[in-house]
Design a protein around this motif. Sequence first.
Motif, PDB file in Angstrom:
ATOM      1  N   MET A 143       1.004  -1.272   0.041  1.00  0.00           N
ATOM      2  CA  MET A 143      -0.061  -0.128   0.071  1.00  0.00           C
ATOM      3  C   MET A 143       0.921   1.077   0.074  1.00  0.00           C
ATOM      4  O   MET A 143       1.894   1.188   0.934  1.00  0.00           O
ATOM      5  N   SER A 144       0.563   2.142  -0.847  1.00  0.00           N
ATOM      6  CA  SER A 144       1.357   3.387  -0.770  1.00  0.00           C
ATOM      7  C   SER A 144       1.211   4.295   0.363  1.00  0.00           C
ATOM      8  O   SER A 144       0.439   3.945   0.921  1.00  0.00           O
ATOM      9  N   THR A 145       2.131   5.195   0.282  1.00  0.00           N
ATOM     10  CA  THR A 145       2.010   6.084   1.659  1.00  0.00           C
ATOM     11  C   THR A 145       0.755   6.719   1.503  1.00  0.00           C
ATOM     12  O   THR A 145       0.136   7.088   2.546  1.00  0.00           O
ATOM     13  N   ILE A 146       0.429   7.358   0.458  1.00  0.00           N
ATOM     14  CA  ILE A 146      -0.691   8.096   0.178  1.00  0.00           C
ATOM     15  C   ILE A 146      -2.081   7.424   0.289  1.00  0.00           C
ATOM     16  O   ILE A 146      -2.896   7.932   0.944  1.00  0.00           O
ATOM     17  N   THR A 147      -2.050   6.190  -0.144  1.00  0.00           N
ATOM     18  CA  THR A 147      -3.174   5.215   0.021  1.00  0.00           C
ATOM     19  C   THR A 147      -3.340   5.070   1.382  1.00  0.00           C
ATOM     20  O   THR A 147      -4.695   4.951   2.065  1.00  0.00           O
ATOM     21  N   SER A 148      -2.143   4.752   2.163  1.00  0.00           N
ATOM     22  CA  SER A 148      -2.420   4.314   3.622  1.00  0.00           C
ATOM     23  C   SER A 148      -3.042   5.360   4.436  1.00  0.00           C
ATOM     24  O   SER A 148      -3.719   5.199   5.269  1.00  0.00           O
ATOM     25  N   LEU A 149      -2.569   6.699   3.984  1.00  0.00           N
ATOM     26  CA  LEU A 149      -3.178   7.880   4.854  1.00  0.00           C
ATOM     27  C   LEU A 149      -4.522   7.942   4.572  1.00  0.00           C
ATOM     28  O   LEU A 149      -5.363   8.437   5.702  1.00  0.00           O
ATOM     29  N   LEU A 150      -5.013   7.781   3.243  1.00  0.00           N
ATOM     30  CA  LEU A 150      -6.355   8.009   3.223  1.00  0.00           C
ATOM     31  C   LEU A 150      -7.270   7.072   3.975  1.00  0.00           C
ATOM     32  O   LEU A 150      -8.159   7.156   4.267  1.00  0.00           O
ATOM     33  N   VAL A 151      -6.448   5.781   3.643  1.00  0.00           N
ATOM     34  CA  VAL A 151      -7.296   4.607   4.484  1.00  0.00           C
ATOM     35  C   VAL A 151      -7.484   4.922   5.743  1.00  0.00           C
ATOM     36  O   VAL A 151      -8.482   4.434   6.264  1.00  0.00           O
ATOM     37  N   VAL A 152      -6.659   5.525   6.287  1.00  0.00           N
ATOM     38  CA  VAL A 152      -6.587   5.805   7.735  1.00  0.00           C
ATOM     39  C   VAL A 152      -7.957   6.707   7.986  1.00  0.00           C
ATOM     40  O   VAL A 152      -8.585   6.537   9.292  1.00  0.00           O
ATOM     41  N   LEU A 153      -8.050   7.483   6.789  1.00  0.00           N
ATOM     42  CA  LEU A 153      -9.417   8.412   7.245  1.00  0.00           C
ATOM     43  C   LEU A 153     -10.779   7.558   7.168  1.00  0.00           C
ATOM     44  O   LEU A 153     -11.688   8.066   7.692  1.00  0.00           O
ATOM     45  N   LEU A 154     -10.361   6.148   6.438  1.00  0.00           N
ATOM     46  CA  LEU A 154     -11.779   5.457   6.419  1.00  0.00           C
ATOM     47  C   LEU A 154     -11.877   4.476   7.386  1.00  0.00           C
ATOM     48  O   LEU A 154     -12.893   3.884   7.765  1.00  0.00           O
ATOM     49  N   ALA A 155     -10.607   3.769   7.894  1.00  0.00           N
ATOM     50  CA  ALA A 155     -10.482   2.521   8.397  1.00  0.00           C
ATOM     51  C   ALA A 155     -11.070   2.550   9.731  1.00  0.00           C
ATOM     52  O   ALA A 155     -10.259   2.613  10.578  1.00  0.00           O
ATOM     53  N   VAL A 156     -12.354   2.582  10.041  1.00  0.00           N
ATOM     54  CA  VAL A 156     -12.893   2.435  11.255  1.00  0.00           C
ATOM     55  C   VAL A 156     -13.879   1.387  11.432  1.00  0.00           C
ATOM     56  O   VAL A 156     -14.762   1.355  10.647  1.00  0.00           O
ATOM     57  N   ALA A 157     -13.558   0.501  12.196  1.00  0.00           N
ATOM     58  CA  ALA A 157     -14.724  -0.773  12.546  1.00  0.00           C
ATOM     59  C   ALA A 157     -15.967  -0.127  13.161  1.00  0.00           C
ATOM     60  O   ALA A 157     -15.839   0.743  14.137  1.00  0.00           O
ATOM     61  N   ALA A 158     -16.841  -0.574  13.012  1.00  0.00           N
ATOM     62  CA  ALA A 158     -18.165  -0.209  13.531  1.00  0.00           C
ATOM     63  C   ALA A 158     -18.025  -0.741  15.175  1.00  0.00           C
ATOM     64  O   ALA A 158     -17.288  -1.850  15.496  1.00  0.00           O
ATOM     65  N   SER A 159     -18.709  -0.028  15.795  1.00  0.00           N
ATOM     66  CA  SER A 159     -18.756  -0.411  17.339  1.00  0.00           C
ATOM     67  C   SER A 159     -19.920   0.369  17.844  1.00  0.00           C
ATOM     68  O   SER A 159     -20.555   1.336  17.141  1.00  0.00           O
ATOM     69  N   SER A 160     -20.171   0.048  19.090  1.00  0.00           N
ATOM     70  CA  SER A 160     -21.722   0.920  19.725  1.00  0.00           C
ATOM     71  C   SER A 160     -20.991   2.294  20.057  1.00  0.00           C
ATOM     72  O   SER A 160     -20.018   2.626  20.300  1.00  0.00           O
ATOM     73  N   ALA A 161     -22.068   3.142  19.838  1.00  0.00           N
ATOM     74  CA  ALA A 161     -21.886   4.347  20.069  1.00  0.00           C
ATOM     75  C   ALA A 161     -21.930   4.665  21.623  1.00  0.00           C
ATOM     76  O   ALA A 161     -22.855   4.002  22.465  1.00  0.00           O
ATOM     77  N   ALA A 162     -21.034   5.527  22.232  1.00  0.00           N
ATOM     78  CA  ALA A 162     -21.114   5.932  23.657  1.00  0.00           C
ATOM     79  C   ALA A 162     -22.380   6.906  23.699  1.00  0.00           C
ATOM     80  O   ALA A 162     -22.786   7.401  22.891  1.00  0.00           O
ATOM     81  N   GLY A 163     -22.769   6.659  24.888  1.00  0.00           N
ATOM     82  CA  GLY A 163     -23.909   7.685  25.423  1.00  0.00           C
ATOM     83  C   GLY A 163     -23.469   9.031  25.930  1.00  0.00           C
ATOM     84  O   GLY A 163     -22.352   9.274  25.893  1.00  0.00           O
ATOM     85  N   VAL A 164     -24.457   9.838  26.134  1.00  0.00           N
ATOM     86  CA  VAL A 164     -24.123  11.157  26.766  1.00  0.00           C
ATOM     87  C   VAL A 164     -23.335  10.985  28.091  1.00  0.00           C
ATOM     88  O   VAL A 164     -23.777  10.282  28.745  1.00  0.00           O
ATOM     89  N   ALA A 165     -22.138  11.489  28.382  1.00  0.00           N
ATOM     90  CA  ALA A 165     -21.482  11.391  29.494  1.00  0.00           C
ATOM     91  C   ALA A 165     -21.249  12.758  30.035  1.00  0.00           C
ATOM     92  O   ALA A 165     -20.806  13.865  29.221  1.00  0.00           O
ATOM     93  N   GLY A 166     -20.858  12.716  31.400  1.00  0.00           N
ATOM     94  CA  GLY A 166     -20.277  13.857  31.999  1.00  0.00           C
ATOM     95  C   GLY A 166     -21.230  15.182  32.016  1.00  0.00           C
ATOM     96  O   GLY A 166     -20.730  16.161  32.243  1.00  0.00           O
ATOM     97  N   GLU A 195     -11.064  15.401   0.601  1.00  0.00           N
ATOM     98  CA  GLU A 195      -9.615  15.247   1.176  1.00  0.00           C
ATOM     99  C   GLU A 195      -8.689  14.693   0.416  1.00  0.00           C
ATOM    100  O   GLU A 195      -9.037  14.376  -0.802  1.00  0.00           O
ATOM    101  N   GLY A 196      -7.450  14.715   0.683  1.00  0.00           N
ATOM    102  CA  GLY A 196      -6.513  14.488   0.083  1.00  0.00           C
ATOM    103  C   GLY A 196      -5.058  14.568   0.545  1.00  0.00           C
ATOM    104  O   GLY A 196      -4.867  14.973   1.537  1.00  0.00           O
ATOM    105  N   ALA A 197      -4.138  13.664   0.087  1.00  0.00           N
ATOM    106  CA  ALA A 197      -2.813  13.556   0.659  1.00  0.00           C
ATOM    107  C   ALA A 197      -1.967  14.664   0.294  1.00  0.00           C
ATOM    108  O   ALA A 197      -2.064  15.497  -0.745  1.00  0.00           O
ATOM    109  N   MET A 198      -1.378  15.419   1.275  1.00  0.00           N
ATOM    110  CA  MET A 198      -0.368  16.486   1.023  1.00  0.00           C
ATOM    111  C   MET A 198       0.894  16.198   0.642  1.00  0.00           C
ATOM    112  O   MET A 198       1.676  16.747  -0.170  1.00  0.00           O
ATOM    113  N   LEU A 199       1.342  15.238   1.832  1.00  0.00           N
ATOM    114  CA  LEU A 199       3.036  15.116   1.822  1.00  0.00           C
ATOM    115  C   LEU A 199       3.118  13.611   1.981  1.00  0.00           C
ATOM    116  O   LEU A 199       2.553  13.142   2.897  1.00  0.00           O
ATOM    117  N   PRO A 200       3.988  12.876   1.331  1.00  0.00           N
ATOM    118  CA  PRO A 200       4.357  11.393   1.643  1.00  0.00           C
ATOM    119  C   PRO A 200       5.351  11.482   2.884  1.00  0.00           C
ATOM    120  O   PRO A 200       5.899  12.494   3.208  1.00  0.00           O
TER     121      PRO A 200
END
Length: 182
Positions: free
Chosen positions: A1-24, A48-53
């Motif tokens: 995976m290229s640096t640029i691709t991996s950075l963009l994937v970072v913006l995407l790569a979030v697994a689903a999970s339960s939402a936290a409730g109102v706290a505090g 969005e886009g890559a700026m620098l490798p």
Amino acid sequence: MSTITSLLVVLLAVAASSAAGVAGDGGNKLKHIHLYMHETFSGENATEGAMLPSPFGANATFGSMGVFDNELRTGLNRDSPLVARYQGIIVATGVAEGPALEGRLTVASILFIAGEYNGSALSLEGPFVGFQGTMERSIVGGNGKFRMARGYYLLKLLNLTSPNSAVSEIDFYVLPADPSYL
Ligand SMILES: *[C@@H]1O[C@H](CO)[C@@H](O)[C@H](O)[C@H]1NC(C)=O
Ligand SMILES: *[C@@H]1O[C@H](CO)[C@@H](O)[C@H](O)[C@H]1NC(C)=O
Ligand SMILES: *[C@@H]1O[C@H](CO)[C@@H](O)[C@H](O)[C@H]1NC(C)=O
Ligand SMILES: *[C@@H]1O[C@H](CO)[C@@H](O)[C@H](O)[C@H]1NC(C)=O
């Protein structure tokens, strides 16, 4: 995976999970703002886009940098009203390999352009670490109605990702410095 691709994937790569409730809340005037973040990865309307490798070679991520200007809308649908822009930069600040160590620092502003908070802004700062589940970042200040505010936000990627776009649910919990500002 290229640096640029991996950075963009970072913006995407979030697994689903339960939402936290109102706290505090604890009786304080903790303001909850619920919106949906719409991202476009490429094309003439990319938000969005890559700026620098990375300066450490083609296989490294450390030091790579991206920019984003995502849309915060009231609904899941791209045609729902646009309320704010989520503008910022993301920098890969983790030198080590491994999900818990590959930190990405985000510095961003939420610029409200419609609705109750039109003209006000929130300032955000914080890491992505691990890219798992619901992500949290600090609200470290703001402008206008959010002057000297603090709080946090929770961001959860929804299962609506296409090759060129993604939708996330975003919940802000804001404690204004002075409730009379709101
Ligand atoms: C980009 O946005 C403009 C203005 O909203 C629109 O006319 C155009 O069709 C969009 N292009 C793509 C590829 O979606
Ligand atoms: C990057 O990794 C690939 C696959 O391991 C390797 O073939 C390539 O030589 C590496 N490139 C650099 C610049 O280190
Ligand atoms: C937001 O505020 C700006 C500046 O006051 C104004 O020009 C604009 O019409 C407002 N937008 C909405 C959707 O209310
Ligand atoms: C996400 O959507 C895909 C395609 O519609 C589906 O196969 C998958 O089961 C969904 N995953 C979750 C966690 O809902």
